[in-house]
Design a protein around this motif. Sequence first.
Motif, PDB file in Angstrom:
ATOM      1  N   PHE A 108       0.395  -5.114   8.209  1.00  0.00           N
ATOM      2  CA  PHE A 108       0.753  -4.414   9.440  1.00  0.00           C
ATOM      3  C   PHE A 108       1.873  -5.195  10.098  1.00  0.00           C
ATOM      4  CE2 PHE A 108       0.659  -4.256  14.012  1.00  0.00           C
ATOM      5  CZ  PHE A 108       0.407  -2.946  14.343  1.00  0.00           C
ATOM      6  N   PHE A 109       3.002  -4.536  10.364  1.00  0.00           N
ATOM      7  CA  PHE A 109       4.129  -5.191  11.026  1.00  0.00           C
ATOM      8  C   PHE A 109       4.613  -4.329  12.188  1.00  0.00           C
ATOM      9  CE2 PHE A 109       5.130  -6.951   6.600  1.00  0.00           C
ATOM     10  CZ  PHE A 109       4.463  -8.131   6.864  1.00  0.00           C
ATOM     11  N   ALA A 110       4.713  -4.926  13.361  1.00  0.00           N
ATOM     12  CA  ALA A 110       5.261  -4.246  14.532  1.00  0.00           C
ATOM     13  C   ALA A 110       6.328  -5.137  15.145  1.00  0.00           C
ATOM     14  CB  ALA A 110       4.158  -3.959  15.554  1.00  0.00           C
ATOM     15  N   ALA A 111       7.467  -4.556  15.496  1.00  0.00           N
ATOM     16  CA  ALA A 111       8.553  -5.347  16.074  1.00  0.00           C
ATOM     17  C   ALA A 111       9.442  -4.462  16.936  1.00  0.00           C
ATOM     18  CB  ALA A 111       9.386  -5.995  14.968  1.00  0.00           C
ATOM     19  N   ALA A 120      -0.854   3.867  20.936  1.00  0.00           N
ATOM     20  CA  ALA A 120      -0.729   2.433  21.237  1.00  0.00           C
ATOM     21  C   ALA A 120       0.422   2.156  22.194  1.00  0.00           C
ATOM     22  CB  ALA A 120      -0.541   1.641  19.949  1.00  0.00           C
ATOM     23  N   GLY A 121       1.428   3.021  22.227  1.00  0.00           N
ATOM     24  CA  GLY A 121       2.523   2.858  23.172  1.00  0.00           C
ATOM     25  C   GLY A 121       3.452   1.701  22.863  1.00  0.00           C
ATOM     26  N   LEU A 122       3.669   1.436  21.585  1.00  0.00           N
ATOM     27  CA  LEU A 122       4.548   0.337  21.176  1.00  0.00           C
ATOM     28  C   LEU A 122       5.964   0.848  20.941  1.00  0.00           C
ATOM     29  CD1 LEU A 122       2.186  -1.400  18.616  1.00  0.00           C
ATOM     30  CD2 LEU A 122       2.881  -2.340  20.816  1.00  0.00           C
ATOM     31  N   GLY A 123       6.944   0.139  21.448  1.00  0.00           N
ATOM     32  CA  GLY A 123       8.325   0.463  21.144  1.00  0.00           C
ATOM     33  C   GLY A 123       8.744  -0.149  19.826  1.00  0.00           C
ATOM     34  N   GLY A 124       9.942   0.154  19.391  1.00  0.00           N
ATOM     35  CA  GLY A 124      10.471  -0.437  18.167  1.00  0.00           C
ATOM     36  C   GLY A 124       9.865   0.180  16.925  1.00  0.00           C
ATOM     37  N   THR A 125       9.581  -0.633  15.937  1.00  0.00           N
ATOM     38  CA  THR A 125       9.086  -0.194  14.637  1.00  0.00           C
ATOM     39  C   THR A 125       7.649  -0.639  14.423  1.00  0.00           C
ATOM     40  OG1 THR A 125      11.300  -0.310  13.663  1.00  0.00           O
ATOM     41  CG2 THR A 125       9.440  -0.366  12.141  1.00  0.00           C
ATOM     42  N   VAL A 126       6.811   0.267  13.970  1.00  0.00           N
ATOM     43  CA  VAL A 126       5.446  -0.061  13.562  1.00  0.00           C
ATOM     44  C   VAL A 126       5.245   0.499  12.165  1.00  0.00           C
ATOM     45  CG1 VAL A 126       2.984   0.186  14.019  1.00  0.00           C
ATOM     46  CG2 VAL A 126       4.598   0.046  15.936  1.00  0.00           C
ATOM     47  N   GLY A 127       4.894  -0.367  11.232  1.00  0.00           N
ATOM     48  CA  GLY A 127       4.662   0.081   9.868  1.00  0.00           C
ATOM     49  C   GLY A 127       3.461  -0.622   9.268  1.00  0.00           C
ATOM     50  N   PHE A 128       2.735   0.078   8.420  1.00  0.00           N
ATOM     51  CA  PHE A 128       1.622  -0.555   7.716  1.00  0.00           C
ATOM     52  C   PHE A 128       1.388   0.128   6.383  1.00  0.00           C
ATOM     53  CE2 PHE A 128      -0.552   2.671  10.353  1.00  0.00           C
ATOM     54  CZ  PHE A 128      -1.261   3.360   9.371  1.00  0.00           C
ATOM     55  N   VAL A 129       0.712  -0.592   5.497  1.00  0.00           N
ATOM     56  CA  VAL A 129       0.295  -0.076   4.194  1.00  0.00           C
ATOM     57  C   VAL A 129      -1.074  -0.662   3.898  1.00  0.00           C
ATOM     58  CG1 VAL A 129       0.730  -0.088   1.704  1.00  0.00           C
ATOM     59  CG2 VAL A 129       2.640   0.209   3.292  1.00  0.00           C
ATOM     60  N   VAL A 130      -1.976   0.157   3.379  1.00  0.00           N
ATOM     61  CA  VAL A 130      -3.255  -0.329   2.856  1.00  0.00           C
ATOM     62  C   VAL A 130      -3.419   0.247   1.461  1.00  0.00           C
ATOM     63  CG1 VAL A 130      -4.567   1.545   3.951  1.00  0.00           C
ATOM     64  CG2 VAL A 130      -5.730  -0.573   3.254  1.00  0.00           C
ATOM     65  N   ALA A 131      -3.814  -0.633   0.505  1.00  0.00           N
ATOM     66  CA  ALA A 131      -3.863  -0.217  -0.896  1.00  0.00           C
ATOM     67  C   ALA A 131      -5.067  -0.831  -1.590  1.00  0.00           C
ATOM     68  CB  ALA A 131      -2.586  -0.618  -1.623  1.00  0.00           C
ATOM     69  N   ASP A 132      -5.522  -0.178  -2.631  1.00  0.00           N
ATOM     70  CA  ASP A 132      -6.624  -0.674  -3.454  1.00  0.00           C
ATOM     71  C   ASP A 132      -6.122  -1.855  -4.293  1.00  0.00           C
ATOM     72  OD1 ASP A 132      -8.311  -0.772  -6.016  1.00  0.00           O
ATOM     73  OD2 ASP A 132      -9.454   0.641  -4.778  1.00  0.00           O
ATOM     74  N   THR A 133      -6.865  -2.944  -4.304  1.00  0.00           N
ATOM     75  CA  THR A 133      -6.408  -4.120  -5.045  1.00  0.00           C
ATOM     76  C   THR A 133      -6.565  -3.954  -6.551  1.00  0.00           C
ATOM     77  OG1 THR A 133      -8.571  -5.206  -4.863  1.00  0.00           O
ATOM     78  CG2 THR A 133      -6.955  -5.689  -3.143  1.00  0.00           C
ATOM     79  N   GLN A 134      -7.478  -3.090  -6.978  1.00  0.00           N
ATOM     80  CA  GLN A 134      -7.705  -2.921  -8.410  1.00  0.00           C
ATOM     81  C   GLN A 134      -6.687  -1.991  -9.040  1.00  0.00           C
ATOM     82  OE1 GLN A 134     -10.053  -4.746 -10.083  1.00  0.00           O
ATOM     83  NE2 GLN A 134     -10.300  -5.714  -8.065  1.00  0.00           N
ATOM     84  N   THR A 135      -6.393  -0.893  -8.364  1.00  0.00           N
ATOM     85  CA  THR A 135      -5.521   0.126  -8.950  1.00  0.00           C
ATOM     86  C   THR A 135      -4.108   0.092  -8.385  1.00  0.00           C
ATOM     87  OG1 THR A 135      -6.090   1.802  -7.291  1.00  0.00           O
ATOM     88  CG2 THR A 135      -7.537   1.607  -9.224  1.00  0.00           C
ATOM     89  N   GLY A 136      -3.944  -0.521  -7.201  1.00  0.00           N
ATOM     90  CA  GLY A 136      -2.654  -0.502  -6.534  1.00  0.00           C
ATOM     91  C   GLY A 136      -2.390   0.785  -5.789  1.00  0.00           C
ATOM     92  N   GLU A 137      -3.332   1.721  -5.798  1.00  0.00           N
ATOM     93  CA  GLU A 137      -3.144   3.011  -5.118  1.00  0.00           C
ATOM     94  C   GLU A 137      -2.984   2.804  -3.611  1.00  0.00           C
ATOM     95  OE1 GLU A 137      -5.646   7.130  -4.195  1.00  0.00           O
ATOM     96  OE2 GLU A 137      -6.549   5.503  -5.371  1.00  0.00           O
TER      97      GLU A 137
END
Length: 503
Positions: free
Chosen positions: A457-460, A63-80
Amino acid sequence: MKHLLSRRYVLTGAVSALATASFADAPLVSLRPTARPGAPAETPIPPIRPQARLSARELIARAGLGGTVGFVVADTQTGEILEEVDGDIAVPPASVTKAVTALYALEALGPDYRFETRVLADGPIVNGVLQGNLILAGGGDPHLVTDQLATLVDQLKNAGLKEVTGEFRIWGDAIARVDEIDDTQLDYLGYNPTVAGLNLNFNRVHFEWKRAGENYTVALDARSETHRPPVTTARMRIVDRTTPVYTYADSNGVDNWTVARRALGSGGSRWLPVRYPALYAGEVFQTFARTAGIVLPKPVLMTQIPQGDVITAFKSDPLREILRDMLRFSTNLTAEVTGLAATAARADQKRGLRTSAFGMTRWAADRAEIDPQFVDHSGLGDQSRIAAGDMVRLLNARDVARQLKPILKPIAMLDDDRERIRDFPATINAKTGTLNFVSSLAGYITTQGGRELAFAFFAADMDAREKGKLSADEQPPGAGSYNGKAKRLQQVLLQRWGRAADL
């Protein structure tokens, strides 16, 4: 409903009237989207060619983004947690903050809460003459527009009122006043208005200019769908200079603006922020009253809680619908008003913006055992912080999805040509967020296989953002490119999560 159309007119009207890109509102607020004339038909889901699955970090690198890129995806039932990159790094959430504010307000005020704007008389009405003061009392309604004030005046006329012997008083202290949501923003940005207990047209005034020979004609009005009353609580003067484009001066209840002649071109318009919203609303009300044959003196502010008999009143839509619109159009004023009202309900007294935001911070921390930091309720201030992992934990907390998911905006999946993918097998409901060099998205996915996921998803790039502030541009060089790259990465990830059977 009539008032809903009027409110949305105010939200969208400025877009088509802008003369040039230099006068377009900056990317901190998404106004109502409109279909492009002659847009190509939606495209089917493109075939998936056999290929090695790229890792999440490889996708980010591409993607070629500078700075910080972070994300999380989780199951809503189990929290995994199913996939994560730098989910513990806190960055500005931008307008994703509004999703937090929506939940905060729903749980403090209730989904059926309504803001009420009242007109009161503190004396008897004899033969059409009020022997006392007439009071326009705001209840904080963030969606109140000019057409609704016209309706209140019509109801006064129908009640037989013709004259007032006392004062015409304005009360705008139902919530704490906020001079500017973020005082680091440029003065003239319409998405950074004053917040008060009596608001009108999202606390914006419409400025329009037209070339007339060597000069220009200018107009400032409080337009909504039906009415366009002129106002004097805001004034504009054209001056001969190159920069800055606009200057602002507070003049004892009047917003005094100047604009650089060289920036005007042949004509155009834009919305400017209002710094005295209660007086602005009072002047519009007085104008309608005069047209209806009701004699009112000049409006004056009052600070004490109004007492008297209610002659007429207007109630807003239920809070759930107000928040649905806020999450769709990303209106900063709505977020700040509902957040301040929620804090006042919890504390049983008004609180200032920073204290209110701290209250929401503590509430979120307790609600989901997370560690955010909020400086406002809209996300306009870039000092707020939350990590993607914490945002997902809040989305997955008990009873949150039931309240929040139905009012989040559906997010369309796009192909490489930015055309909508028809019949995409997953559904995404989320809140977007954009500041210059900041891009965020958080919400829920129902995957192709029916699995329910929460994601953030957070990019900054905060170094680039700080440099951009020095340019004094609404959109500094590189900001548009950065946010475009971030949104394309969001699409890649969402389509990956939505289609995947092996997360």
